[in-house]
Design a protein around this motif. Structure first.
Motif, PDB file in Angstrom:
ATOM      1  N   ASP A  31      15.094  69.771  94.096  1.00 10.68           N
ATOM      2  CA  ASP A  31      15.055  67.953  93.950  1.00 10.68           C
ATOM      3  C   ASP A  31      14.202  67.873  92.748  1.00 10.68           C
ATOM      4  OD1 ASP A  31      12.026  68.234  93.463  1.00 10.68           O
ATOM      5  OD2 ASP A  31      11.849  66.223  95.169  1.00 10.68           O
ATOM      6  N   HIS A  49      20.968  66.946 101.998  1.00  9.42           N
ATOM      7  CA  HIS A  49      21.544  66.403 100.128  1.00  9.42           C
ATOM      8  C   HIS A  49      22.244  67.404  99.870  1.00  9.42           C
ATOM      9  CE1 HIS A  49      19.732  62.119 101.137  1.00  9.42           C
ATOM     10  NE2 HIS A  49      20.535  62.024 100.700  1.00  9.42           N
ATOM     11  N   ILE A  87      19.976  62.859  93.941  1.00  6.47           N
ATOM     12  CA  ILE A  87      21.520  63.309  94.592  1.00  6.47           C
ATOM     13  C   ILE A  87      21.974  64.090  93.983  1.00  6.47           C
ATOM     14  CG2 ILE A  87      23.605  62.393  95.807  1.00  6.47           C
ATOM     15  CD1 ILE A  87      21.352  60.753  97.140  1.00  6.47           C
ATOM     16  N   ASP A  88      21.869  62.935  92.552  1.00  8.46           N
ATOM     17  CA  ASP A  88      22.729  63.337  90.998  1.00  8.46           C
ATOM     18  C   ASP A  88      22.639  65.094  90.950  1.00  8.46           C
ATOM     19  OD1 ASP A  88      24.600  61.409  90.641  1.00  8.46           O
ATOM     20  OD2 ASP A  88      23.097  60.793  89.552  1.00  8.46           O
ATOM     21  N   ASP A 145      16.066  58.301  94.370  1.00  3.80           N
ATOM     22  CA  ASP A 145      16.535  59.113  95.381  1.00  3.80           C
ATOM     23  C   ASP A 145      18.078  59.657  94.686  1.00  3.80           C
ATOM     24  OD1 ASP A 145      15.344  59.122  97.888  1.00  3.80           O
ATOM     25  OD2 ASP A 145      15.819  57.562  98.776  1.00  3.80           O
TER      26      ASP A 145
END
Length: 372
Positions: free
Chosen positions: A65, A132, A49-50, A45
């Motif tokens: 992703d 996100h 996000i990064d 996760d």
């Protein structure tokens, strides 16, 4: 000319991205039994996000992703289809690079029951991605239906289940249609079907392998086009679907060579997707002439930037090659991307994360210069 507000975008990318060291370490610990499923998910996760932030910060209009929850771009998906099982027999694909030869290996597959979708695959991956992103369109990549058959050929089928091979392809397309409908219900509006088969079949050596296992090397691509078209025929309005056709990508190596000429008319002229991600980074890929078969309502994303090395391309050279492609397809139907993912498998290609970023920034810069 102008930038685009729907996929594929003028500056786009294939999907997979280099795994950061923390994720590589976490996967190794999980494999050794030192990290539980929840612990691995937490690391995934954070890494996702990064990497979403990375894509948005360089100016990309789509974000994936990075395929960070997968070991392989395709096998993780294929094994989750109902009726498909993992076998002890290895799939081995010869791979080549400038230093020599190697191989990609995976557990084999067999079809032992009717193919079906038992649950949406990667829908949870998409949900996390969509939750996100801030500025980019969330993009999901899955293997095309062709890959279920191509990895082993007709011999993977239990013929007591499928005495009629046409029924297998019909069931496969129906399973994919159900998957696409489920993803659309989750809000997916940009889906990419990754397919090496349509590029491999341009290579005489790979057509010979197809013949040796008992399949038809001269018409298999036509069957695959029909199967994909059946799978996407009822896609919801607003869902943009592209396909990516490369010649293999494993640790900076490739599997096939040759231009798109052999499949061009059937694929470019007959495959009902919105865009084609095509590999054109070096002499292995041939020229742009096959693009003459692309209809006026479809787009080609030129994969001119290699992911197989960290050496950064010249912006002027990329613009020159875009001009060459525009001799065969109008400039307004063209976009720009890397030729493949940066990490089609968890091992990744031979470049650094900083070099990966520089290549993505270059693509965005050149697209802005060319299309405004």
């Amino acid at each position: 000319m102008s930038q685009r507000s729907e996929a594929p975008f003028r500056a786009d990318h294939v999907g997979s991205l280099l795994r950061p060291p923390a994720l590589v370490e976490a996967r190794a610990r999980a494999a050794a039994g030192e990290l539980d499923e929840d612990g691995l998910r937490a690391v995934e996760d954070a890494a996702i996000i990064d990497v979403i932030a990375l894509q948005e910060s360089v100016g990309l209009q789509s974000a994936t992703d990075g395929e960070f929850r997968r070991s392989s771009w395709h096998m993780d998906f294929i094994y989750r289809l109902g009726g498909v099982v993992r076998t002890d027999e290895l799939i081995t694909v010869a791979m080549h690079n400038k230093q020599g030869s190697g191989a990609f290996t995976s557990a084999g597959i067999a079809v032992t029951e009717p193919v079906r979708l038992t649950e949406p695959i990667f829908a949870d991956h998409f949900d996390f991605l969509a939750a996100h992103v801030t500025s980019a369109t969330p993009k999901l990549t899955i293997p095309s239906p062709s890959m279920v058959h191509f990895r082993g050929g007709t011999k993977i089928l239990d013929r007591s289940v499928y005495p009629d091979v046409d029924q297998f392809f019909a069931d496969l397309s129906a399973a994919y249609a159900a998957e696409i409908a489920a993803l659309a219900e989750h809000g997916c509006r940009y889906l990419q079907l990754d397919d090496v088969s349509l590029a491999y079949l341009n290579d005489p050596a790979h057509r010979a392998q197809v013949a040796a296992r008992g399949d038809d090397p001269d018409h298999l691509h036509e069957r695959y086009v029909a199967g994909i078209n059946a799978a996407i025929a009822d896609r919801p309005d607003g869902l943009r679907i592209t396909t990516h056709m490369c010649r293999g990508n494993f640790r900076s190596s490739w599997a096939a060579e040759g231009s798109y000429d052999f499949v061009a008319e059937a694929v470019f002229g007959g495959l009902d997707v919105d865009g084609f991600f095509c590999e054109f980074d070096d002499e292995r890929s041939g020229g742009f002439e096959p693009l003459r078969f692309v209809p006026p309502d479809k787009f080609v994303v030129l994969g001119l930037v290699t992911t197989k090395s960290g050496e950064l391309e010249s912006a002027d050279e990329l613009k020159r090659r875009i001009d060459e492609a525009a001799k065969h397809l109008p400039l307004d139907q063209l976009c720009l991307s890397p030729q493949c993912g940066f990490s089609s498998t968890a091992e990744g290609n031979d470049l650094t994360i900083d070099e990966q970023r520089a290549k993505l920034e270059l693509i965005v810069q050149v697209a802005a210069d060319v299309w405004g």
